[in-house]
Design a protein around this motif. Structure first.
Motif, PDB file in Angstrom:
ATOM      1  N   PRO A 145       0.782  -1.271  -0.112  1.00  0.00           N
ATOM      2  CA  PRO A 145      -0.017   0.060   0.153  1.00  0.00           C
ATOM      3  C   PRO A 145       0.822   1.191   0.194  1.00  0.00           C
ATOM      4  CG  PRO A 145      -0.025  -1.353   1.947  1.00  0.00           C
ATOM      5  CD  PRO A 145       0.669  -2.091   1.251  1.00  0.00           C
ATOM      6  N   GLY A 146       2.077   1.368   0.661  1.00  0.00           N
ATOM      7  CA  GLY A 146       2.970   2.236   0.685  1.00  0.00           C
ATOM      8  C   GLY A 146       2.375   3.553   1.434  1.00  0.00           C
ATOM      9  N   PRO A 147       2.830   4.665   1.254  1.00  0.00           N
ATOM     10  CA  PRO A 147       2.653   6.093   1.945  1.00  0.00           C
ATOM     11  C   PRO A 147       1.169   6.506   1.546  1.00  0.00           C
ATOM     12  CG  PRO A 147       4.173   6.523   0.353  1.00  0.00           C
ATOM     13  CD  PRO A 147       4.248   5.003   0.345  1.00  0.00           C
ATOM     14  N   ARG A 148       0.894   7.455   2.129  1.00  0.00           N
ATOM     15  CA  ARG A 148      -0.592   7.878   1.986  1.00  0.00           C
ATOM     16  C   ARG A 148      -0.570   8.301   0.528  1.00  0.00           C
ATOM     17  NH1 ARG A 148      -4.651  10.049   4.842  1.00  0.00           N
ATOM     18  NH2 ARG A 148      -6.064  11.660   3.784  1.00  0.00           N
ATOM     19  N   ARG A 149      -1.818   7.999  -0.315  1.00  0.00           N
ATOM     20  CA  ARG A 149      -1.999   8.373  -1.556  1.00  0.00           C
ATOM     21  C   ARG A 149      -2.765   9.390  -1.894  1.00  0.00           C
ATOM     22  NH1 ARG A 149      -0.705   3.753  -5.462  1.00  0.00           N
ATOM     23  NH2 ARG A 149       0.555   2.260  -4.260  1.00  0.00           N
ATOM     24  N   ARG A 150      -2.595  10.415  -2.859  1.00  0.00           N
ATOM     25  CA  ARG A 150      -3.418  11.391  -3.029  1.00  0.00           C
ATOM     26  C   ARG A 150      -4.475  11.043  -4.096  1.00  0.00           C
ATOM     27  NH1 ARG A 150       1.048  15.927  -4.994  1.00  0.00           N
ATOM     28  NH2 ARG A 150       1.794  14.027  -6.214  1.00  0.00           N
ATOM     29  N   THR A 151      -4.301   9.910  -4.653  1.00  0.00           N
ATOM     30  CA  THR A 151      -5.438   9.491  -5.794  1.00  0.00           C
ATOM     31  C   THR A 151      -5.806   8.380  -5.417  1.00  0.00           C
ATOM     32  OG1 THR A 151      -3.714   8.942  -7.057  1.00  0.00           O
ATOM     33  CG2 THR A 151      -4.497  11.164  -7.567  1.00  0.00           C
ATOM     34  N   PRO A 152      -7.008   7.930  -5.831  1.00  0.00           N
ATOM     35  CA  PRO A 152      -7.635   6.512  -5.573  1.00  0.00           C
ATOM     36  C   PRO A 152      -6.807   5.409  -6.331  1.00  0.00           C
ATOM     37  CG  PRO A 152      -9.153   7.616  -6.772  1.00  0.00           C
ATOM     38  CD  PRO A 152      -8.323   8.784  -6.377  1.00  0.00           C
ATOM     39  N   GLY A 153      -6.700   4.412  -5.899  1.00  0.00           N
ATOM     40  CA  GLY A 153      -6.213   3.437  -6.652  1.00  0.00           C
ATOM     41  C   GLY A 153      -4.819   3.066  -7.236  1.00  0.00           C
ATOM     42  N   LEU A 154      -4.362   2.821  -8.307  1.00  0.00           N
ATOM     43  CA  LEU A 154      -3.075   2.693  -8.661  1.00  0.00           C
ATOM     44  C   LEU A 154      -2.685   3.866  -9.189  1.00  0.00           C
ATOM     45  CD1 LEU A 154      -2.890  -0.766 -10.367  1.00  0.00           C
ATOM     46  CD2 LEU A 154      -2.164  -0.328  -7.989  1.00  0.00           C
TER      47      LEU A 154
END
Length: 274
Positions: free
Chosen positions: A45-54
């Motif tokens: 999952p990694g760090p916080r994502r700014r966009t949904p999905g991949l």
């Protein structure tokens, strides 16, 4: 597949956006990227994502293509996409069979996983199967010509599979008076049949045999021309089928259609009497 220019070249400026099917293709790919989680493709999952999905870069890595090229495709820019590259995108985005077919239609490409349109020979075992079925059964090709049928099917479909008639199901339905007598609620069934063929033939409408069949039917049958012009689309459905048989009277069947795994342009149709 078009390789993006290298940094510092005179072609660094990306192609202009194009409000064409390329935009629809990009919107479709982006929507499916955004609904796919990293865990679903085996990524952390990694760090916080700014966009949904991949992320776009992650999909590009999964596809083995340049991130810049993938971004341009998603943005609807007029860059070419080979059938092989589209197939890798379909796999990476875990598209369903229907979604994959839609992807290739948007890109105006033929899916390399589809059977070769020049492969006219149906598997012998499929043709032999109809003789093993203790019910009316027949095999259709992509233009809905009957390639094989058993005696029970010939007995049921008067004016089509008996004698030396034209073996095309659509020509029989729309041009043979016997079909209107045999098929209960002919208008409803014929309209449905045209809608099913429109959906079934979308991947090979440009093939000469398919185009020729549609044109000849439209010229020979006002009903077909009217139903085809309606733009109705329907998936091939089974279910209750009623017939007014000249010898047996009113008979009712439950119809089911099978598609071979590696020849989805063919159909095995079986009717089980109720």
């Amino acid at each position: 597949m078009t390789t993006p220019p290298s940094a510092g070249s005179s072609s660094d400026h990306p192609p202009p956006l194009d409000a064409t099917p390329a935009r629809a293709l990009g919107d479709f790919i982006r929507a499916h990227r955004e609904r796919l989680s990293p865990q679903a493709v085996g990524l952390p999952p990694g760090p916080r994502r700014r966009t949904p999905g991949l992320r776009r870069e992650e999909v590009a890595q999964l596809c083995g293509v340049s991130p810049t090229w993938y971004t341009w495709i998603e943005q609807g820019r007029p860059v070419s996409a080979s059938a092989d590259a589209l197939a890798r995108i379909a796999v990476a985005l875990q598209l369903s069979r229907a979604e994959r077919a839609y992807l290739f239609e948007l890109a105006a490409q033929r899916d390399p996983a589809e059977p070769d349109p020049t492969a006219a020979d149906a598997p012998a075992t499929l043709l032999e199967t109809v003789q093993l079925v203790n019910a009316p059964a027949y095999v259709l090709d992509r233009q809905w010509n009957a390639l094989a049928w058993n005696g029970r099917a010939a007995d049921l479909f008067v004016g089509w599979l008996d004698g030396t008639h034209d073996r095309n199901l659509l020509r029989y339905t729309f041009t043979e008076p016997a079909a209107r007598e045999l098929i209960v609620d002919w208008e409803i069934r014929a309209r449905r049949l045209a809608a099913e063929f429109r959906a079934d033939s979308i991947r090979h409408l440009s093939d000469a045999p398919t185009r020729g069949l549609i044109d000849s039917l439209a010229a020979a049958s006002d009903a077909f021309a009217r139903f085809w012009a309606s733009q109705d689309v329907g998936g091939r459905e089974g279910g209750r089928r009623e017939f007014n048989h000249p010898r047996e009277g009113r008979v009712v069947y439950d119809q089911i259609t099978f598609k071979p795994a590696h020849r989805e342009d063919l159909k095995l149709v079986v009717l089980v009497r109720e």
